[in-house]
Design a protein around this motif. Structure first.
Motif, PDB file in Angstrom:
ATOM      1  N   THR A   5     -17.622 -15.579  35.776  1.00 25.77           N
ATOM      2  CA  THR A   5     -19.060 -15.751  35.645  1.00 25.77           C
ATOM      3  C   THR A   5     -19.397 -15.930  34.177  1.00 25.77           C
ATOM      4  OG1 THR A   5     -19.388 -14.333  37.557  1.00 25.77           O
ATOM      5  CG2 THR A   5     -21.303 -14.738  36.162  1.00 25.77           C
ATOM      6  N   TRP A  46     -25.190 -18.038  34.523  1.00 24.25           N
ATOM      7  CA  TRP A  46     -25.438 -19.460  34.300  1.00 24.25           C
ATOM      8  C   TRP A  46     -25.506 -20.259  35.596  1.00 24.25           C
ATOM      9  CZ3 TRP A  46     -27.960 -22.383  31.487  1.00 24.25           C
ATOM     10  CH2 TRP A  46     -27.762 -23.758  31.441  1.00 24.25           C
ATOM     11  N   ASP A  47     -24.533 -20.115  36.486  1.00 27.13           N
ATOM     12  CA  ASP A  47     -24.527 -20.894  37.730  1.00 27.13           C
ATOM     13  C   ASP A  47     -25.769 -20.595  38.585  1.00 27.13           C
ATOM     14  OD1 ASP A  47     -22.123 -22.075  37.039  1.00 27.13           O
ATOM     15  OD2 ASP A  47     -20.909 -20.595  38.127  1.00 27.13           O
ATOM     16  N   GLU A  51     -28.988 -23.108  39.469  1.00 24.59           N
ATOM     17  CA  GLU A  51     -29.337 -23.293  40.879  1.00 24.59           C
ATOM     18  C   GLU A  51     -30.802 -22.925  41.143  1.00 24.59           C
ATOM     19  OE1 GLU A  51     -28.130 -20.909  44.825  1.00 24.59           O
ATOM     20  OE2 GLU A  51     -26.417 -21.688  43.705  1.00 24.59           O
TER      21      GLU A  51
END
Length: 190
Positions: A5, A46-47, A51
């Motif tokens: 992550t 971040w991901d 999203e």
């Protein structure tokens, strides 16, 4: 294979999204973005952040974005209720002052002053006829001038003798409110 992550600060997120850090913080406060606690403090996953921001922009583009949070709506509702209660209290205070004779509506002042002006107008309009009868005899010019002068002074004194009478305004309020018809004229019983 374990996916690592990646965490970013609000400044890093702002730079990528081409906005200020304040805007990132506002989006976080509005629930659009979320932070997580890391050993280095609160950071953005971040991901998940990308999203969530893409979903927000998609909803916004399609007119489905969350307009206001429930807390904001509740706060606005409470503010509106307070405003309504304050307005009602102010209206009640003004009505009380009006009933006490401490304040008068413009329409009442206008009506009473109009009645007074019409009374003076009728006195002035009656003056020529009254003077014509009085001066029809053989009077000299100085006598006629003196008589006209006395009549003008009479009208001016009537104007100067006008006095504010709070009872006139109270009667006007009762008349406007329809209290004389609904409750009977209490003053007639006195």
């Amino acid at each position: 294979m374990e996916v690592k992550t990646e965490y970013r600060t609000s400044a890093q997120v702002a730079r990528v999204f081409r906005m200020t850090s304040k805007n990132v913080q506002r989006l976080t406060a509005d629930g659009v973005l979320e932070t997580v606690e890391t050993p280095r403090g609160r950071r953005y996953d971040w991901d998940k952040t990308v999203e969530m921001y893409v979903a927000y922009l998609s909803d916004k583009a399609n007119g489905r974005e969350k307009k206001e949070t429930t807390a904001e709506l509740e706060e606005a509702k409470l503010r509106a209720e307070v405003d309504i209660k304050e307005a009602k209290a102010k209206a009640a205070q003004m009505e009380l002052k009006e009933l006490q004779g401490k304040m008068h509506r413009a329409e009442d002042v206008e009506a009473i002053m109009t009645d007074h002006v019409l009374f003076l107008r009728s006195m002035l309009m009656a003056m020529p006829g009254k003077l014509a009868v009085d001066l029809s005899g053989n009077h000299t010019a100085p006598e006629q001038a003196d008589r006209v002068k006395r009549e003008v002074y009479f009208v001016l004194n009537a104007l100067a003798d006008y006095r504010y009478d709070p009872e006139v305004y109270k009667a006007r309020v009762r008349e406007r409110q329809g209290w004389n018809e609904r409750h009977g004229d209490d003053e007639a019983d006195d």
